[in-house]
Design an enzyme around this catalytic site. Structure first.
Site, PDB file in Angstrom:
ATOM      1  N   ASP A 125       0.799  -1.224   0.000  1.00 53.30           N
ATOM      2  CA  ASP A 125       0.000   0.000   0.000  1.00 53.30           C
ATOM      3  C   ASP A 125       0.832   1.274   0.000  1.00 53.30           C
ATOM      4  O   ASP A 125       1.980   1.290   0.446  1.00 53.30           O
ATOM      5  CB  ASP A 125      -0.902   0.023   1.249  1.00 53.30           C
ATOM      6  CG  ASP A 125      -2.071  -0.923   1.130  1.00 53.30           C
ATOM      7  OD1 ASP A 125      -2.006  -1.840   0.291  1.00 53.30           O
ATOM      8  OD2 ASP A 125      -3.034  -0.755   1.885  1.00 53.30           O
ATOM      9  N   HIS A 272       3.419  -2.366   3.229  1.00 52.92           N
ATOM     10  CA  HIS A 272       3.532  -1.014   2.665  1.00 52.92           C
ATOM     11  C   HIS A 272       4.861  -0.836   1.949  1.00 52.92           C
ATOM     12  O   HIS A 272       5.910  -1.192   2.490  1.00 52.92           O
ATOM     13  CB  HIS A 272       3.394   0.027   3.782  1.00 52.92           C
ATOM     14  CG  HIS A 272       2.038   0.040   4.426  1.00 52.92           C
ATOM     15  ND1 HIS A 272       1.671  -0.878   5.384  1.00 52.92           N
ATOM     16  CD2 HIS A 272       0.964   0.841   4.235  1.00 52.92           C
ATOM     17  CE1 HIS A 272       0.418  -0.628   5.765  1.00 52.92           C
ATOM     18  NE2 HIS A 272      -0.041   0.406   5.080  1.00 52.92           N
TER      19      HIS A 272
HETATM   20 ZN   LIG Z   1      -2.657   3.042   3.212  1.00 47.68          ZN
END
Ligand SMILES: [Zn+2]
Length: 306
Positions: A125, A272
């Site tokens: 992400d 992430h």
């Molecule tokens: Zn996010």
């Protein structure tokens, strides 16, 4: 990937769309769980289970904290956890959990939490990021793994070359909103729609032919309007099953340990590749991919649904 879309989709329809009639009992259960979690924090414990549990239908129980897993801890534990340079650059998830205050047992609003079959999906992400996305791509390429990247619109606009690199390696894309507005779900459907469309336009400006059939709400702060708009735009809401909280930069060892201990068939793993220091995530990938590729079939979330 090009197969299996029907299976994944049927999993959503069968197991994840919840009728409103279950709301009351679920809400009561949430209150009970919330009370238990509160007690645990009061006792100073830091190992509150945040692992969503799968039901027989493949749906993830909302009551075990999966929804909260992307939120900051109640107590600051980062000093103890951080072996990176301080992550003062945390993504907007940090410090913003207002959208969970009215959460109910149906707080995922039907968002996908598992892959729907035995396959495991890694998701990355907040990127693309010029420093970390290429490193993540290198690791995935080394192990022949395809994953799904939940990109932020303004990042895609700034780094179209990285969007193309993601697509060129066979990974799939997920809309993660224009600028990671964790409160987006509380805005009007018109505002939500404009945000998601603007994001898709930025992605398509970089990679015109790349399908965008998934949407992940920043912070996992789902609301009925954001789910409805995403669906109306042809994107399936995507949550997650396993959250190593790598955005807190707890270090590669902890990220790796969380993933390898919690992952199971059907898991969607949240990581992430942007939003702060992600060197720990990159290092964790190199640590876990040998084991994960031996234990599971890792595959990008499919894009062949219509
Ligand atoms: Zn996010």
């Amino acid at each position: 990937m090009t197969n299996g879309g029907g299976t994944w989709r049927s999993g959503r329809v069968r197991g994840l769309l919840r009728p409103g009639s279950t709301g009351r009992s679920a809400a009561i259960a949430v209150l009970v769980v919330a009370a238990l979690l509160g007690s645990a924090y009061a006792l100073g414990q830091s190992l509150i289970p945040d692992r969503p549990q799968q039901s027989a239908t493949g749906a993830t129980g909302d009551l075990n904290g999966g929804h909260y897993a992307d939120q900051p801890p109640v107590e600051p534990t980062q000093t103890e956890q951080s072996d990176q340079e301080g992550d003062h650059n945390a993504p907007p998830e940090a410090g913003q959990d207002g959208t969970t205050s009215d959460a109910t047992g149906d707080s995922l609003f039907g968002a996908h939490v598992t892959t729907g079959d035995e396959r495991v999906a890694l998701t990355f992400d907040d990127g693309p990021d010029p420093q970390y996305t290429p490193q993540v791509l290198n690791a995935l390429r080394e192990f022949g793994v395809r994953a799904t990247f939940c990109v932020v619109g303004e990042m895609a606009e700034s780094h179209p070359d990285l969007v193309r690199a993601i697509v060129a390696d066979g990974h799939t894309l997920c809309n993660h909103s224009w600028n990671h507005d964790i409160t987006l779900g509380k805005r009007s459907p018109e505002v939500i729609r404009a945000d998601l469309l603007r994001t898709n336009e930025a992605i398509r400006a970089a990679a015109p032919d790349a399908p965008i059939v998934w949407y992940r709400q920043p912070g996992g702060a789902w609301t009925y309007p954001v789910v409805s708009v995403a669906n109306a735009l042809g994107m399936t809401p995507l949550h997650w099953t396993v959250d190593p909280s790598d955005w807190q930069a707890p270090g590669a060892a902890r990220i790796a340990a969380t993933v390898t201990s919690q992952i199971e068939p059907g898991s969607v793993v949240l990581m992430h590749d942007a939003g702060g220091n992600r060197q720990g995530t990159v290092e964790a990938l190199w640590q876990i991919l040998p084991e994960l590729t031996a234990r599971f079939e890792l595959e990008a979330l499919p894009t062949d649904r219509t």
